[in-house]
Design a protein around this motif. Structure first.
Motif, short mmCIF file in Angstrom:
data_model
loop_
_atom_site.label_atom_id
_atom_site.label_comp_id
_atom_site.label_asym_id
_atom_site.label_seq_id
_atom_site.Cartn_x
_atom_site.Cartn_y
_atom_site.Cartn_z
N TRP A 269 -4.68 -2.08 11.85
CA TRP A 269 -4.63 -1.99 10.39
C TRP A 269 -5.81 -1.16 9.86
N ARG B 218 -6.95 -5.91 1.64
CA ARG B 218 -5.54 -5.51 1.76
C ARG B 218 -4.90 -5.28 0.41
N PRO C 58 -1.32 -8.70 -9.47
CA PRO C 58 -0.04 -8.07 -9.13
C PRO C 58 -0.14 -7.15 -7.92
N PHE C 59 -1.34 -6.62 -7.66
CA PHE C 59 -1.51 -5.72 -6.53
C PHE C 59 -2.24 -6.41 -5.37
N GLY C 60 -2.33 -7.74 -5.39
CA GLY C 60 -3.10 -8.44 -4.38
C GLY C 60 -4.58 -8.26 -4.66
N THR D 207 8.97 -2.60 -11.97
CA THR D 207 8.06 -2.71 -13.12
C THR D 207 8.62 -1.95 -14.32
N GLY E 210 6.35 2.29 -2.23
CA GLY E 210 5.97 3.09 -3.39
C GLY E 210 7.05 3.19 -4.45
N CYS F 134 -3.27 -3.48 -2.68
CA CYS F 134 -2.29 -2.38 -2.63
C CYS F 134 -3.00 -1.02 -2.63
N ARG G 289 -5.33 2.20 7.75
CA ARG G 289 -5.77 2.22 6.35
C ARG G 289 -6.74 3.39 6.13
N THR H 85 8.84 -1.28 -5.93
CA THR H 85 7.97 -2.08 -6.80
C THR H 85 7.77 -1.41 -8.17
N ARG I 243 -0.64 -11.64 8.97
CA ARG I 243 0.73 -11.42 8.51
C ARG I 243 1.64 -12.55 8.97
N ARG J 57 0.73 -15.59 4.02
CA ARG J 57 -0.03 -15.38 5.24
C ARG J 57 0.25 -16.53 6.22
N PHE K 200 -5.33 8.51 -1.52
CA PHE K 200 -5.22 7.65 -2.70
C PHE K 200 -6.55 7.49 -3.43
N MET L 217 3.76 12.07 -2.84
CA MET L 217 3.09 11.79 -1.55
C MET L 217 3.43 12.82 -0.49
C1 HEM Z 1 3.92 -1.70 -9.38
C2 HEM Z 1 3.90 -1.25 -8.15
C3 HEM Z 1 3.31 -1.97 -6.98
C4 HEM Z 1 3.04 -3.31 -6.81
C5 HEM Z 1 3.26 -4.44 -7.79
C6 HEM Z 1 2.49 -3.45 -5.48
C7 HEM Z 1 2.03 -4.66 -4.96
C8 HEM Z 1 1.39 -4.78 -3.74
C9 HEM Z 1 0.77 -5.99 -3.25
C10 HEM Z 1 0.71 -7.33 -3.99
C11 HEM Z 1 0.24 -5.71 -2.04
C12 HEM Z 1 -0.59 -6.67 -1.17
C13 HEM Z 1 0.31 -7.56 -0.34
C14 HEM Z 1 -0.45 -8.56 0.50
O1 HEM Z 1 -1.67 -8.72 0.39
O2 HEM Z 1 0.24 -9.20 1.31
C15 HEM Z 1 0.57 -4.34 -1.74
C16 HEM Z 1 0.23 -3.69 -0.56
C17 HEM Z 1 0.60 -2.40 -0.28
N1 HEM Z 1 1.18 -1.49 -1.15
FE1 HEM Z 1 1.72 -1.81 -3.04
N2 HEM Z 1 2.45 -2.23 -4.89
C18 HEM Z 1 2.93 -1.29 -5.76
C19 HEM Z 1 3.02 0.08 -5.58
C20 HEM Z 1 2.71 0.72 -4.41
C21 HEM Z 1 2.74 2.15 -4.21
C22 HEM Z 1 3.05 3.18 -5.29
C23 HEM Z 1 2.44 2.37 -2.90
C24 HEM Z 1 2.32 3.64 -2.13
C25 HEM Z 1 2.11 4.75 -2.65
C26 HEM Z 1 2.19 1.08 -2.29
C27 HEM Z 1 1.85 0.88 -0.96
C28 HEM Z 1 1.36 -0.30 -0.47
C29 HEM Z 1 0.90 -0.46 0.91
C30 HEM Z 1 0.94 0.60 1.99
C31 HEM Z 1 0.41 -1.77 1.02
C32 HEM Z 1 -0.20 -2.43 2.25
C33 HEM Z 1 -1.70 -2.29 2.16
C34 HEM Z 1 -2.44 -2.95 3.31
O3 HEM Z 1 -1.93 -3.91 3.89
O4 HEM Z 1 -3.54 -2.49 3.61
N3 HEM Z 1 2.35 0.11 -3.23
N4 HEM Z 1 1.25 -3.78 -2.79
#
Ligand code: HEM
Length: 460
Positions: A106, A404, A398-400, A280, A273, A406, A110, A276, A82, A341, A117, A166
């Motif tokens: 972490w 790690r 978009p979600f990584g 969208t 949650g 999302c 997790r 983001t 981080r 990072r 989930f 949730m």
């Molecule tokens: C369109 C919606 C969303 C987008 C675009 C998004 C995007 C992301 C991305 C790119 C990461 C990774 C970041 C990294 O690697 O540094 C991430 C991590 C995470 N997201 Fe999402 N997210 C979304 C929705 C959500 C929702 C609905 C939740 C919870 C219910 C959530 C909870 C988390 C958590 C807790 C992490 C950290 C995971 C970890 O480090 O293990 N996100 N998200």
């Protein structure tokens, strides 16, 4: 069978800032406060790695190829931790929550959250999504005739979904307070400063005192939320025969003592949650406002389906166009537009030296707009996700990606799909006026102004 005849979805290219021709450290780091999208170097489109020297001998390395992303996010994930700037900016909200945790902490956190989930729990969460979407349509219906603020409405529906799905919690009046506090933070103190990037980890910055003040207010609010949840109990969940929700899992794992992890995890999940997903949904509405034919196709797709609480989970697989619109929106406006990072040790990636301590960035924004991987990337074209194989997971992220990735990705995509389908089935929408809506990226990608939409009830 294809839902839309080929060629019927004529598309536009939404306005975005051009990439920068030349960038030094001050411009790039300064832009994180104003609009990072103006400062990503054009060179990222061709060069696998762009290095920007920082004062004091450090470096920032922008890696914008799938191979670079794969290395950082999957192959050598332990070497990249981080970023201190991320801790400074997100820390007041997330504290020690999952988003900012590293290493063994972490892994443990997790593992605690993962059971909430899984594909098994998704149908239950979709009931809450359907209910919130229904309520949102009812509010919009009541406001018909006056221009609508869909940004505010999408924030409201996404927060309702986050807290009910949730934590089995109807936030009521607390919801408005949460939205106001988070929006205010992201608009001001949540914008990274040059000092956030350049000062050594742990050093205070000029924003530290005000961020500490915000943190105290935020924790007070989260504790009120936790109290409300305790009082309300998990009635919603119990009524549907599901024994536990995330709140129960978290209490069981981390306890409930003041200063413990519970408030940080709950606060993290509420913000991650809802902000983001709201972004969208909002950007999807601005894109669709210019595409009446896609709106009609979405309405036609949703028309015969049961999108109620009982039917949502079964309807979801049939909402293929709505899903592809959500995916295309996430390509064009990824809320997390860069993944950052810190290099924990020295390495060479894509032929580029990365000394220990370097800031490493994977600009999702640029990866999603490179003609090497996308045909006419500047245009909105949901067909790229329809009836086609999924794109490479290091080209579209978009979600990584990697460990790690999302944790809420499936929930978020299903939520965006269902809410869009429900909205398009109820209304036709257009933008009130011609002013283009420009993306501004600081902590997430937000609009440069809050546009108004004109809604018309759809008949038939
Ligand atoms: C369109 C919606 C969303 C987008 C675009 C998004 C995007 C992301 C991305 C790119 C990461 C990774 C970041 C990294 O690697 O540094 C991430 C991590 C995470 N997201 Fe999402 N997210 C979304 C929705 C959500 C929702 C609905 C939740 C919870 C219910 C959530 C909870 C988390 C958590 C807790 C992490 C950290 C995971 C970890 O480090 O293990 N996100 N998200």
């Amino acid at each position: 069978m294809s839902i839309v005849a080929p060629g019927t979805l004529a598309h536009h290219a939404p306005p975005v800032p051009a990439l920068a021709e030349r960038v030094g450290w001050l411009k790039l780091l300064g832009a994180f406060r104003r609009n990072t999208l103006e400062a990503f170097p054009r060179a990222c489109l061709d060069a696998p790695a762009v290095t920007i020297p920082l004062p004091g001998g450090g470096r920032m390395v922008l890696l914008s190829t799938p191979a670079g992303a794969r290395h950082v996010l999957l192959t050598a994930t332990h070497d990249f931790v981080r970023l201190p700037a991320g801790r400074r900016v997100i820390g007041p909200i997330a504290g020690r929550g999952l988003v900012l945790a590293d290493g063994e902490a972490w892994r443990h956190q997790r593992r605690v959250l993962a059971p909430a989930f899984t594909p098994r729990t998704l149908p239950l969460m979709l009931r809450f999504v359907a209910r919130s979407a229904e309520e949102s349509c009812r509010r919009l219906e009541e406001g018909l005739g006056a221009p609508a603020d869909l940004r505010g409405e999408m924030q409201r529906v996404a927060l309702d979904i986050a807290t009910t799905s949730m934590f089995s919690l109807e936030t009521g009046p607390l919801g408005a307070e949460i939205r106001a506090l988070i929006s205010g933070y992201l608009d001001r103190l949540g914008r990274p400063t040059v000092a956030d990037f350049l000062l050594p980890p742990g050093w205070p910055t000029p924003s530290s005192p005000r961020r500490a003040l915000f943190r105290r207010r935020w924790l007070r609010l989260v504790r009120t939320v936790l109290e409300a949840r305790r009082e309300q109990g998990a009635q919603g969940q119990e009524a549907q025969g599901a024994p536990r929700d995330l709140f129960d899992l978290l209490i069981e794992a981390h306890g409930d003592a003041p200063g413990g992890l519970l408030a940080d995890e709950v606060g993290t999940l509420i913000v991650a949650g809802h902000e983001t997903t709201a972004s969208t949904l909002f950007w999807a509405c601005t894109l669709l406002a210019r595409e009446p034919a896609v709106q009609d196709a979405l309405a036609a797709e949703a028309m015969g389906l049961d999108l109620s609480e009982e039917g949502a989970a079964a309807a979801l697989p049939h909402l293929r166009l709505a899903k592809s619109v959500a995916q295309e929106t996430l390509r064009l406006y990824p809320p997390v537009y860069v993944i950052a990072r810190r290099a924990a040790r020295a390495s060479v990636v894509e032929g580029t030296e990365i000394p220990a301590g370097s800031i490493v960035m994977i600009p999702t924004w640029v990866l999603h707009r490179n003609t090497r991987w996308w045909d006419r990337p500047e245009t909105f074209d949901p067909r790229r996700f329809l009836d086609r194989p999924e794109p490479d997971r290091f080209v579209y992220l978009p979600f990584g990606a990697g460990p790690r990735i999302c944790i809420g990705a499936q929930l978020a995509l299903s939520e965006a799909t269902l809410v869009l389908a429900r909205l398009m089935r109820a209304f036709r929408l257009s933008l009130d006026g011609d002013r283009p809506v420009l993306p501004v990226a600081t902590t997430t990608v937000r609009p440069d102004h809050v546009p108004r939409f004109l809604l018309e009830r759809r008949v038939g």
